[in-house]
Design a protein around this motif. Structure first.
Motif, PDB file in Angstrom:
ATOM      1  N   THR A   1      20.611  54.641  26.104  1.00  0.00           N
ATOM      2  CA  THR A   1      19.424  54.203  26.838  1.00  0.00           C
ATOM      3  C   THR A   1      19.727  53.564  28.179  1.00  0.00           C
ATOM      4  N   TRP A   2      20.798  52.748  28.274  1.00  0.00           N
ATOM      5  CA  TRP A   2      20.966  51.988  29.514  1.00  0.00           C
ATOM      6  C   TRP A   2      21.147  52.872  30.745  1.00  0.00           C
ATOM      7  N   PRO A   3      21.847  54.015  30.655  1.00  0.00           N
ATOM      8  CA  PRO A   3      21.897  54.852  31.860  1.00  0.00           C
ATOM      9  C   PRO A   3      20.518  55.402  32.235  1.00  0.00           C
ATOM     10  N   VAL A   4      19.698  55.692  31.210  1.00  0.00           N
ATOM     11  CA  VAL A   4      18.363  56.229  31.472  1.00  0.00           C
ATOM     12  C   VAL A   4      17.483  55.164  32.119  1.00  0.00           C
ATOM     13  N   VAL A   5      17.631  53.911  31.683  1.00  0.00           N
ATOM     14  CA  VAL A   5      16.865  52.818  32.288  1.00  0.00           C
ATOM     15  C   VAL A   5      17.128  52.754  33.786  1.00  0.00           C
ATOM     16  N   ILE A   6      18.401  52.826  34.143  1.00  0.00           N
ATOM     17  CA  ILE A   6      18.763  52.761  35.565  1.00  0.00           C
ATOM     18  C   ILE A   6      18.175  53.941  36.325  1.00  0.00           C
ATOM     19  N   GLY A   7      18.313  55.141  35.754  1.00  0.00           N
ATOM     20  CA  GLY A   7      17.792  56.331  36.424  1.00  0.00           C
ATOM     21  C   GLY A   7      16.289  56.311  36.575  1.00  0.00           C
ATOM     22  N   VAL A   8      15.585  55.984  35.486  1.00  0.00           N
ATOM     23  CA  VAL A   8      14.120  55.960  35.523  1.00  0.00           C
ATOM     24  C   VAL A   8      13.623  54.865  36.456  1.00  0.00           C
ATOM     25  N   PHE A   9      14.250  53.678  36.385  1.00  0.00           N
ATOM     26  CA  PHE A   9      13.842  52.580  37.252  1.00  0.00           C
ATOM     27  C   PHE A   9      13.994  52.954  38.725  1.00  0.00           C
ATOM     28  N   THR A  10      15.135  53.572  39.051  1.00  0.00           N
ATOM     29  CA  THR A  10      15.368  53.969  40.438  1.00  0.00           C
ATOM     30  C   THR A  10      14.342  54.990  40.894  1.00  0.00           C
ATOM     31  N   LEU A  11      14.097  55.988  40.047  1.00  0.00           N
ATOM     32  CA  LEU A  11      13.143  57.035  40.395  1.00  0.00           C
ATOM     33  C   LEU A  11      11.743  56.481  40.587  1.00  0.00           C
ATOM     34  N   ILE A  12      11.280  55.680  39.625  1.00  0.00           N
ATOM     35  CA  ILE A  12       9.920  55.165  39.695  1.00  0.00           C
ATOM     36  C   ILE A  12       9.764  54.144  40.805  1.00  0.00           C
ATOM     37  N   SER A  13      10.797  53.329  41.036  1.00  0.00           N
ATOM     38  CA  SER A  13      10.707  52.343  42.106  1.00  0.00           C
ATOM     39  C   SER A  13      10.560  53.021  43.457  1.00  0.00           C
ATOM     40  N   PHE A  14      11.235  54.165  43.615  1.00  0.00           N
ATOM     41  CA  PHE A  14      11.074  54.888  44.876  1.00  0.00           C
ATOM     42  C   PHE A  14       9.711  55.566  44.953  1.00  0.00           C
ATOM     43  N   ASN A  15       9.122  55.917  43.807  1.00  0.00           N
ATOM     44  CA  ASN A  15       7.749  56.430  43.817  1.00  0.00           C
ATOM     45  C   ASN A  15       6.771  55.337  44.220  1.00  0.00           C
ATOM     46  N   VAL A  16       7.057  54.100  43.797  1.00  0.00           N
ATOM     47  CA  VAL A  16       6.236  52.971  44.227  1.00  0.00           C
ATOM     48  C   VAL A  16       6.391  52.755  45.734  1.00  0.00           C
TER      49      VAL A  16
END
Length: 452
Positions: A23-38
């Protein structure tokens, strides 16, 4: 990069440690992706309330195609992970190729329909006449490049089915980073690049998808996770049918979310452009606040699928319970953080006092239900992982159209936007309790049948 977790460890190693590793690598990836969408929403918001409202109207439509891609990824991951759990690696490689081809064809067809029906779609969403040119500018480019969105998503599902969650996370993060870099350049212009406004926001997404597609296809071939070689007892039609038997109900379940959001947008449109703009910001913030949920919903299914294929039912139950406990606790922490930072967040996205007020109202109420929403989403993904897509589909129907939309609408009649948000929280609490009972009943039935 090597897989973070081997297929063997998914059915043997301790559940909490294995789930954390995945999970932890996915958290980083998803957070980065969504934060840039924000960040994408932030840049569009700098163009004014009308461009922000116009792009907010596109969310239900764009998320429909994203939901199809997510559903096809779920079907791909479930089928490939189960076959790997059964030791059928050749079938998994071949099915990966079929999944990519079928997904690209389906998204291309749906995008073509969207291009032809843009005006009736957005008029039905109650978009104001003055916003339609901005919506068309954004959606024409978005639809034209949508196929390049689905390939990385399905490719990442193939990687996760093998236990590799690090590489998909890197691909997601790089896509988000590229989008954030291209956004200001294309929206506002830089040097010889002209200012393109909302068209620039859409083009930035398409360029980042193109790079992501090239990366994921190269890596899948490099790691020998896809192959055109047909196993002796396999057939392209058979493989496509297996993937779609899970992928289409999963896509249908995911598509219910933008459909519900379309209904909600139409309801909220009655309160004016400021309310629609605030709701658009709120839904993007919800994605950011739900990073843990989204990450576990991607890492949990391969763990459940491989153990289900290996008939390790106690491990399936342990993985499900461990994931739910983590989500509920972490979402409560996230709610406290949002509560403390709400005024600051509202100021970042808008200078309009009414939009800012409604953004704060959204943050004060809606995140209260995110933990329960996480229970529903993880139950849904667990059903798909156990090849029970119809149960997942019905759970989504109940959540959105029996609970969320009706209770939100009733709340709006009682207390306007405040009541609408409260209704959504109540709906998530009730549905989460139902989802828990439903999953326990299904797993116990499978367990008894296997023992018999």
């Amino acid at each position: 990069m090597a897989s973070a977790v081997s297929a063997k460890s998914l059915v043997k190693d301790p559940i909490p440690a294995t789930l954390w590793q995945m999970t932890w690598p996915v958290v980083i990836g998803v957070f980065t992706l969504i934060s840039f969408n924000v960040v994408d929403t932030f840049f569009v918001g700098m163009l004014g309330t009308d461009p922000l409202a116009a792009v907010s109207f596109t969310f239900p439509v764009t998320f429909t195609l994203v939901s199809l891609a997510i559903g096809l990824g779920i079907g791909t991951s479930a089928v490939l992970a189960r076959k790997r759990g059964e030791g059928r690696e050749g079938h998994a490689r071949f099915d990966g190729c079929i999944a990519l081809a079928v997904s690209a064809l389906m998204v291309a067809a749906l995008s073509a329909v969207g291009l032809l029906l843009m005006k009736p779609i957005f008029v039905s969403l109650q978009a104001q006449e003055r916003l339609l040119p901005l919506i068309y500018d954004y959606m024409f480019i978005w639809f034209a490049g949508a196929v390049l969105l689905v390939i990385p998503m399905v490719g990442n599902a193939i990687l996760r089915s093998s236990g590799d969650t690090r590489t998909p996370s890197l691909i997601m993060a790089s896509g988000g980073l590229l989008n954030a870099i291209f956004d200001p350049i294309l929206i506002f212009g830089l040097g010889p690049v002209p200012a393109m406004g909302v068209q620039g926001a859409a083009l930035a997404s398409v360029i980042s998808w193109t790079i992501g597609t090239a990366l994921v296809l190269w890596y899948l071939k490099y790691k020998d996770l896809i192959s055109f070689k047909v196993p002796d007892d396999a057939h392209p039609v058979k493989s496509a049918r297996q993937i779609l038997s899970i992928g289409l109900p999963a896509a249908g379940a995911n598509m219910l979310t933008p459909l519900a959001m379309a209904v909600m947008t139409a309801i909220i449109a009655g309160y004016g452009a400021a309310a629609v703009a605030a709701f658009g910001v709120g839904t993007r913030l919800e994605s950011l606040a739900s990073v843990i949920i989204l990450a576990i919903s991607m890492s949990l299914p391969p763990l459940i699928s491989q153990n289900f294929g290996a008939m390790q039912f106690q491990r399936v139950k342990d993985a499900y319970v461990t994931a739910l406990r983590a989500v509920i606790v972490l979402q409560l922490v996230i709610y406290v953080v949002l509560l403390l930072t709400a005024p600051w967040i509202a100021q970042i996205f808008t200078d309009d006092p009414e939009v800012a007020r409604l953004i704060r109202l959204f943050i004060y109420i809606m995140p209260l239900g995110y933990g329960m929403q996480g229970v529903i989403i993880l139950t849904n993904s667990s059903f798909n992982a156990m090849h029970a897509p119809i149960s997942a589909l019905w759970l989504s129907v109940v959540r959105l159209f029996v609970m969320f939309v009706p209770l939100s609408y009733i709340g709006s009649l009682i207390a306007d936007m405040t009541g609408l948000f409260i209704g959504g929280v109540v709906a998530n609490i009730i549905t989460a309790a139902l989802a828990w009972k439903w999953f326990q009943k299904y797993l116990n039935k499978e367990w008894r049948e296997e023992n018999a």
